[in-house]
Design a protein around this motif. Structure first.
Motif, PDB file in Angstrom:
ATOM      1  N   ASP A 248       0.802  -1.221   0.000  1.00 22.58           N
ATOM      2  CA  ASP A 248       0.000   0.000   0.000  1.00 22.58           C
ATOM      3  C   ASP A 248       0.838   1.274   0.000  1.00 22.58           C
ATOM      4  OD1 ASP A 248      -2.438   1.454   0.173  1.00 22.58           O
ATOM      5  OD2 ASP A 248      -2.213   1.628   2.338  1.00 22.58           O
ATOM      6  N   GLY A 249       0.297   2.322  -0.618  1.00 23.13           N
ATOM      7  CA  GLY A 249       0.872   3.653  -0.537  1.00 23.13           C
ATOM      8  C   GLY A 249       1.982   3.917  -1.533  1.00 23.13           C
ATOM      9  N   TYR A 250       2.550   5.089  -1.417  1.00 19.00           N
ATOM     10  CA  TYR A 250       3.559   5.555  -2.370  1.00 19.00           C
ATOM     11  C   TYR A 250       4.779   4.647  -2.402  1.00 19.00           C
ATOM     12  CZ  TYR A 250       6.866   8.632  -4.708  1.00 19.00           C
ATOM     13  OH  TYR A 250       7.798   9.150  -5.564  1.00 19.00           O
ATOM     14  N   SER A 251       5.224   4.171  -1.254  1.00 20.97           N
ATOM     15  CA  SER A 251       6.423   3.325  -1.213  1.00 20.97           C
ATOM     16  C   SER A 251       6.102   1.839  -1.291  1.00 20.97           C
ATOM     17  CB  SER A 251       7.243   3.620   0.042  1.00 20.97           C
ATOM     18  OG  SER A 251       6.474   3.355   1.196  1.00 20.97           O
ATOM     19  N   GLY A 252       4.829   1.467  -1.337  1.00 20.40           N
ATOM     20  CA  GLY A 252       4.455   0.068  -1.470  1.00 20.40           C
ATOM     21  C   GLY A 252       4.752  -0.451  -2.872  1.00 20.40           C
ATOM     22  N   VAL A 253       4.858  -1.763  -3.018  1.00 21.61           N
ATOM     23  CA  VAL A 253       5.207  -2.334  -4.325  1.00 21.61           C
ATOM     24  C   VAL A 253       4.151  -2.068  -5.386  1.00 21.61           C
ATOM     25  CG1 VAL A 253       6.714  -4.120  -3.369  1.00 21.61           C
ATOM     26  CG2 VAL A 253       4.309  -4.652  -3.800  1.00 21.61           C
ATOM     27  N   LEU A 254       2.922  -1.788  -4.969  1.00 18.43           N
ATOM     28  CA  LEU A 254       1.886  -1.460  -5.949  1.00 18.43           C
ATOM     29  C   LEU A 254       1.933   0.018  -6.342  1.00 18.43           C
ATOM     30  CD1 LEU A 254      -1.193  -3.458  -4.623  1.00 18.43           C
ATOM     31  CD2 LEU A 254       0.378  -4.079  -6.469  1.00 18.43           C
ATOM     32  N   GLY A 255       2.461   0.865  -5.456  1.00 22.44           N
ATOM     33  CA  GLY A 255       2.504   2.299  -5.750  1.00 22.44           C
ATOM     34  C   GLY A 255       1.123   2.886  -5.906  1.00 22.44           C
ATOM     35  N   ARG A 256       0.176   2.404  -5.127  1.00 24.35           N
ATOM     36  CA  ARG A 256      -1.201   2.886  -5.184  1.00 24.35           C
ATOM     37  C   ARG A 256      -1.808   2.808  -3.796  1.00 24.35           C
ATOM     38  NH1 ARG A 256      -4.280  -0.084  -9.262  1.00 24.35           N
ATOM     39  NH2 ARG A 256      -6.195   0.448  -8.214  1.00 24.35           N
ATOM     40  N   ALA A 257      -2.873   3.538  -3.596  1.00 28.50           N
ATOM     41  CA  ALA A 257      -3.578   3.522  -2.324  1.00 28.50           C
ATOM     42  C   ALA A 257      -4.655   2.443  -2.373  1.00 28.50           C
ATOM     43  CB  ALA A 257      -4.203   4.879  -2.051  1.00 28.50           C
ATOM     44  N   LEU A 258      -4.660   1.574  -1.379  1.00 27.58           N
ATOM     45  CA  LEU A 258      -5.668   0.514  -1.359  1.00 27.58           C
ATOM     46  C   LEU A 258      -6.968   0.999  -0.720  1.00 27.58           C
ATOM     47  CD1 LEU A 258      -3.413  -2.541  -0.422  1.00 27.58           C
ATOM     48  CD2 LEU A 258      -4.180  -1.784  -2.688  1.00 27.58           C
ATOM     49  N   MET A 259      -6.868   1.587   0.466  1.00 26.46           N
ATOM     50  CA  MET A 259      -8.046   2.101   1.164  1.00 26.46           C
ATOM     51  C   MET A 259      -7.925   3.625   1.275  1.00 26.46           C
ATOM     52  SD  MET A 259      -9.786  -0.628   1.613  1.00 26.46           S
ATOM     53  CE  MET A 259     -11.114   0.116   2.528  1.00 26.46           C
ATOM     54  N   THR A 260      -9.021   4.306   1.614  1.00 27.55           N
ATOM     55  CA  THR A 260      -9.053   5.763   1.657  1.00 27.55           C
ATOM     56  C   THR A 260      -7.944   6.320   2.552  1.00 27.55           C
ATOM     57  OG1 THR A 260     -11.430   5.763   1.288  1.00 27.55           O
ATOM     58  CG2 THR A 260     -10.483   7.767   2.197  1.00 27.55           C
ATOM     59  N   GLN A 261      -7.185   7.247   1.982  1.00 26.71           N
ATOM     60  CA  GLN A 261      -6.085   7.909   2.673  1.00 26.71           C
ATOM     61  C   GLN A 261      -5.783   9.212   1.955  1.00 26.71           C
ATOM     62  OE1 GLN A 261      -2.318   5.425   1.628  1.00 26.71           O
ATOM     63  NE2 GLN A 261      -4.077   4.043   1.480  1.00 26.71           N
ATOM     64  N   GLU A 262      -5.032  10.086   2.610  1.00 29.05           N
ATOM     65  CA  GLU A 262      -4.677  11.368   1.998  1.00 29.05           C
ATOM     66  C   GLU A 262      -3.162  11.491   1.896  1.00 29.05           C
ATOM     67  OE1 GLU A 262      -6.489  14.555   4.203  1.00 29.05           O
ATOM     68  OE2 GLU A 262      -8.512  13.975   3.586  1.00 29.05           O
ATOM     69  N   TRP A 263      -2.726  11.914   0.718  1.00 29.82           N
ATOM     70  CA  TRP A 263      -1.313  12.166   0.436  1.00 29.82           C
ATOM     71  C   TRP A 263      -1.194  13.564  -0.143  1.00 29.82           C
ATOM     72  CZ3 TRP A 263       2.879   8.788   1.038  1.00 29.82           C
ATOM     73  CH2 TRP A 263       2.541   7.505   1.484  1.00 29.82           C
ATOM     74  N   ALA A 264      -0.084  14.225   0.132  1.00 26.20           N
ATOM     75  CA  ALA A 264       0.138  15.576  -0.392  1.00 26.20           C
ATOM     76  C   ALA A 264       1.383  15.615  -1.266  1.00 26.20           C
ATOM     77  CB  ALA A 264       0.279  16.575   0.743  1.00 26.20           C
ATOM     78  N   VAL A 265       1.246  16.325  -2.380  1.00 23.89           N
ATOM     79  CA  VAL A 265       2.399  16.697  -3.193  1.00 23.89           C
ATOM     80  C   VAL A 265       2.752  18.097  -2.719  1.00 23.89           C
ATOM     81  CG1 VAL A 265       3.205  17.259  -5.512  1.00 23.89           C
ATOM     82  CG2 VAL A 265       1.697  15.289  -5.165  1.00 23.89           C
ATOM     83  N   GLN A 266       3.970  18.260  -2.202  1.00 28.87           N
ATOM     84  CA  GLN A 266       4.380  19.551  -1.660  1.00 28.87           C
ATOM     85  C   GLN A 266       5.462  20.170  -2.533  1.00 28.87           C
ATOM     86  OE1 GLN A 266       5.454  18.420   2.347  1.00 28.87           O
ATOM     87  NE2 GLN A 266       3.379  18.822   3.069  1.00 28.87           N
ATOM     88  N   ALA A 267       5.370  21.476  -2.699  1.00 26.46           N
ATOM     89  CA  ALA A 267       6.337  22.194  -3.529  1.00 26.46           C
ATOM     90  C   ALA A 267       6.604  23.565  -2.912  1.00 26.46           C
ATOM     91  CB  ALA A 267       5.803  22.349  -4.947  1.00 26.46           C
ATOM     92  N   CYS A 268       7.686  24.187  -3.345  1.00 22.39           N
ATOM     93  CA  CYS A 268       8.039  25.503  -2.817  1.00 22.39           C
ATOM     94  C   CYS A 268       7.713  26.627  -3.789  1.00 22.39           C
ATOM     95  CB  CYS A 268       9.511  25.541  -2.425  1.00 22.39           C
ATOM     96  SG  CYS A 268      10.627  25.208  -3.786  1.00 22.39           S
TER      97      CYS A 268
END
Length: 185
Positions: free
Chosen positions: A47-67
């Motif tokens: 699960d998640g960004y670093s998981g082998v699938l590179g996808r979210a399995l269940m509802t979660q929030e991720w942020a792309v952060q930039a300056c």
């Protein structure tokens, strides 16, 4: 740009009762803690960004952060269910950009060409594009992914005393997850 977990999932695609049925351990509770640990490890592996699938399995929030502002911000995971755009103004006060100032296309947030980009406070996370990802219901997670989670957790349980050599591998695992792997750009 950084990608950070904002809100972890509160549900899992497979539960302990499913794993206990799979490993034929439904009639006792002695191993529940270790089974849950192996189940959590299997889910976290995929699960998640670093998981082998590179996808979210269940509802979660991720942020792309930039300056700094850019024309678009892409979340390298799916399925995207929603998005919010926030920034820190010159006074370091967090502001929310109205959703009329951008559009979501697939996994990419595009700023409207008429959007006036405000000045930002100098910090690495001056802009946060918060993506809501994953499935709301475990029933919506593909059966092949759930089967792979069960196989992995069961393999860890069955081979927990292994010493030396290669860790247990089930060739069905890769066959089940290969259509769902996401390669990061």
């Amino acid at each position: 740009m950084d990608i950070v977990l904002v809100k972890a999932p509160t549900a899992a695609p497979v539960n302990l009762a499913d794993l206990k049925k799979h490993v034929i351990a439904s009639d006792f509770t002695d191993d529940d803690d270790i089974l849950q640990m192996y189940l959590d490890a299997a889910v976290n592996h995929m699960d998640g960004y670093s998981g082998v699938l590179g996808r979210a399995l269940m509802t979660q929030e991720w942020a792309v952060q930039a300056c700094e502002w850019r024309a678009c911000f892409t979340m390298p995971m799916k399925p995207v269910k929603g998005v919010a755009l926030k920034y820190f103004d010159e006074a370091n006060v967090e502001r929310i950009v109205p959703d009329t100032s951008y559009r979501l296309s697939g996994e990419t947030l595009w700023l409207d060409s008429s959007f006036t980009r405000p000045s930002l406070y100098a910090r690495g996370d001056a802009i946060s594009v918060v993506f809501t990802l994953g499935e709301d219901d475990p029933a919506d997670v593909p059966a092949a992914i759930k089967a792979a989670i069960l196989l992995m957790a069961a393999g860890l349980y069955a081979n927990r005393e292994q010493i030396g050599g290669q860790a247990y591998e089930n060739p069905a695992f890769d066959l089940l997850i290969s259509p769902y792997r996401r390669m990061h750009p």
